[in-house]
Motif scaffolding. Sequence first.
Motif, PDB file in Angstrom:
ATOM      1  N   LEU A  94       0.827  -1.197   0.000  1.00  0.00           N
ATOM      2  CA  LEU A  94       0.000   0.000   0.000  1.00  0.00           C
ATOM      3  C   LEU A  94       0.866   1.252   0.000  1.00  0.00           C
ATOM      4  O   LEU A  94       1.834   1.346   0.748  1.00  0.00           O
ATOM      5  N   LEU A  95       0.507   2.210  -0.835  1.00  0.00           N
ATOM      6  CA  LEU A  95       1.145   3.522  -0.851  1.00  0.00           C
ATOM      7  C   LEU A  95       0.075   4.570  -0.595  1.00  0.00           C
ATOM      8  O   LEU A  95      -0.865   4.725  -1.400  1.00  0.00           O
ATOM      9  N   ASN A  96       0.180   5.240   0.543  1.00  0.00           N
ATOM     10  CA  ASN A  96      -0.795   6.264   0.921  1.00  0.00           C
ATOM     11  C   ASN A  96      -2.204   5.671   0.978  1.00  0.00           C
ATOM     12  O   ASN A  96      -3.182   6.329   0.635  1.00  0.00           O
ATOM     13  N   MET A  97      -2.297   4.420   1.397  1.00  0.00           N
ATOM     14  CA  MET A  97      -3.579   3.760   1.554  1.00  0.00           C
ATOM     15  C   MET A  97      -3.526   2.885   2.793  1.00  0.00           C
ATOM     16  O   MET A  97      -2.443   2.526   3.276  1.00  0.00           O
ATOM     17  N   LYS A  98      -4.675   2.544   3.323  1.00  0.00           N
ATOM     18  CA  LYS A  98      -4.741   1.675   4.502  1.00  0.00           C
ATOM     19  C   LYS A  98      -5.749   0.559   4.256  1.00  0.00           C
ATOM     20  O   LYS A  98      -6.708   0.709   3.508  1.00  0.00           O
ATOM     21  N   SER A  99      -5.481  -0.582   4.919  1.00  0.00           N
ATOM     22  CA  SER A  99      -6.322  -1.758   4.760  1.00  0.00           C
ATOM     23  C   SER A  99      -6.940  -2.146   6.098  1.00  0.00           C
ATOM     24  O   SER A  99      -6.349  -1.928   7.155  1.00  0.00           O
ATOM     25  N   SER A 100      -8.113  -2.737   6.036  1.00  0.00           N
ATOM     26  CA  SER A 100      -8.791  -3.199   7.250  1.00  0.00           C
ATOM     27  C   SER A 100      -8.307  -4.580   7.674  1.00  0.00           C
ATOM     28  O   SER A 100      -8.738  -5.107   8.699  1.00  0.00           O
ATOM     29  N   LEU A 101      -7.408  -5.170   6.904  1.00  0.00           N
ATOM     30  CA  LEU A 101      -6.933  -6.517   7.179  1.00  0.00           C
ATOM     31  C   LEU A 101      -6.208  -6.570   8.521  1.00  0.00           C
ATOM     32  O   LEU A 101      -5.282  -5.811   8.772  1.00  0.00           O
ATOM     33  N   LYS A 102      -6.627  -7.481   9.388  1.00  0.00           N
ATOM     34  CA  LYS A 102      -6.043  -7.597  10.724  1.00  0.00           C
ATOM     35  C   LYS A 102      -5.060  -8.758  10.836  1.00  0.00           C
ATOM     36  O   LYS A 102      -4.279  -8.830  11.782  1.00  0.00           O
ATOM     37  N   ALA A 103      -5.121  -9.691   9.933  1.00  0.00           N
ATOM     38  CA  ALA A 103      -4.252 -10.871   9.962  1.00  0.00           C
ATOM     39  C   ALA A 103      -3.830 -11.190   8.538  1.00  0.00           C
ATOM     40  O   ALA A 103      -4.435 -10.696   7.578  1.00  0.00           O
ATOM     41  N   PRO A 104      -2.801 -12.006   8.354  1.00  0.00           N
ATOM     42  CA  PRO A 104      -2.318 -12.297   6.995  1.00  0.00           C
ATOM     43  C   PRO A 104      -3.255 -13.169   6.173  1.00  0.00           C
ATOM     44  O   PRO A 104      -3.054 -13.319   4.975  1.00  0.00           O
ATOM     45  N   TYR A 105      -4.255 -13.767   6.809  1.00  0.00           N
ATOM     46  CA  TYR A 105      -5.195 -14.571   6.044  1.00  0.00           C
ATOM     47  C   TYR A 105      -6.587 -14.435   6.631  1.00  0.00           C
ATOM     48  O   TYR A 105      -6.784 -14.017   7.780  1.00  0.00           O
ATOM     49  N   VAL A 106      -7.572 -14.787   5.812  1.00  0.00           N
ATOM     50  CA  VAL A 106      -8.974 -14.760   6.238  1.00  0.00           C
ATOM     51  C   VAL A 106      -9.560 -16.140   5.975  1.00  0.00           C
ATOM     52  O   VAL A 106      -9.401 -16.693   4.876  1.00  0.00           O
TER      53      VAL A 106
END
Length: 312
Positions: A94-106
């Motif tokens: 990510l560049l200048n972005m954010k993710s809601s991902l809390k763990a490396p897998y779902v």
Amino acid sequence: MKLAFAGRKVIGCKIDLEESRFYIDISFDILRFSIVMVVFMKKIGMLFLLLAPLMLLAQQRDVKVYREFVEGKTVVFADNNEFCPVSVLIRTELLNMKSSLKAPYVLVPAKAKRFVLMEISVINLKKEFNFKYQSSFFLGDINLKKYDIDFPYSLPYKQGEEYVIGQGYNGKVSHQGEFALDFVMPIGTEIMAVREGIVVDVQDSNTETCMTKNCAEFNNYIVIYHEDGTLAEYTHIDTDGSFVKKGDVVKKGDKIGLSGNIGWSSGPHLHFFSFVSDIEKGRRSIRTKFRTEGNRLEFLQEKKSYKKDYEF
């Protein structure tokens, strides 16, 4: 063993046959915007219209991963059409972005639709931003820690029959580092389910046989998912020798197929192992205890024969 993608080619994607994984790398580079928000929204709207949601469908991993642009965010969804849970491993840049991902897998439940994997949003709209994500699929839970290590597996053949273990755990021929068993038996021997579960993979159309590793892509097999999250593979099934299909629920002792000599094989036998999914190896085989003659519960040993004196 090339479980999922033997002999297939998918343009624009990378397939790792050795670990039965399917990868896709998606990149979006969005130009700098120095105008007002209205213009930004028009441009980003056009971009996602042109890039219409990409659907990912792995033939042996019936999972679709796709994204939609909703209210200023990119939402990544998964449709899991498999008959067991599937771990979707997500790697992001990510560049200048954010993710809601809390763990490396779902972990996506079986038969789930529009299951949210993550949301991606811009941090500062006045600066350049982009993102990349890569997805890998695994049957079952790749973080499974607890399962029934003392489950009494049934011998995979009919009552009254007796077969020898031609190659056992960590065998010198092809089982190095694996808890796999080779039951030496004639082609056409009826194979019984060692425990109850649901069929999640079947391949019985291959006909080729040879003694080299590259023939593993021609293996015929049946894979069954168990209630504790483990799986079992019955390999070298005869051509057109499966009696089950994906989605079938089987009980311990049910007839599931006919043994053969297909794929990477030096002679007629049933190759059996139980496993859990693993991030690094794709699959990690596990030791399994079998119910043997006289109602004993034991790990089977190479070169020993075992008679089944019970029905289920």
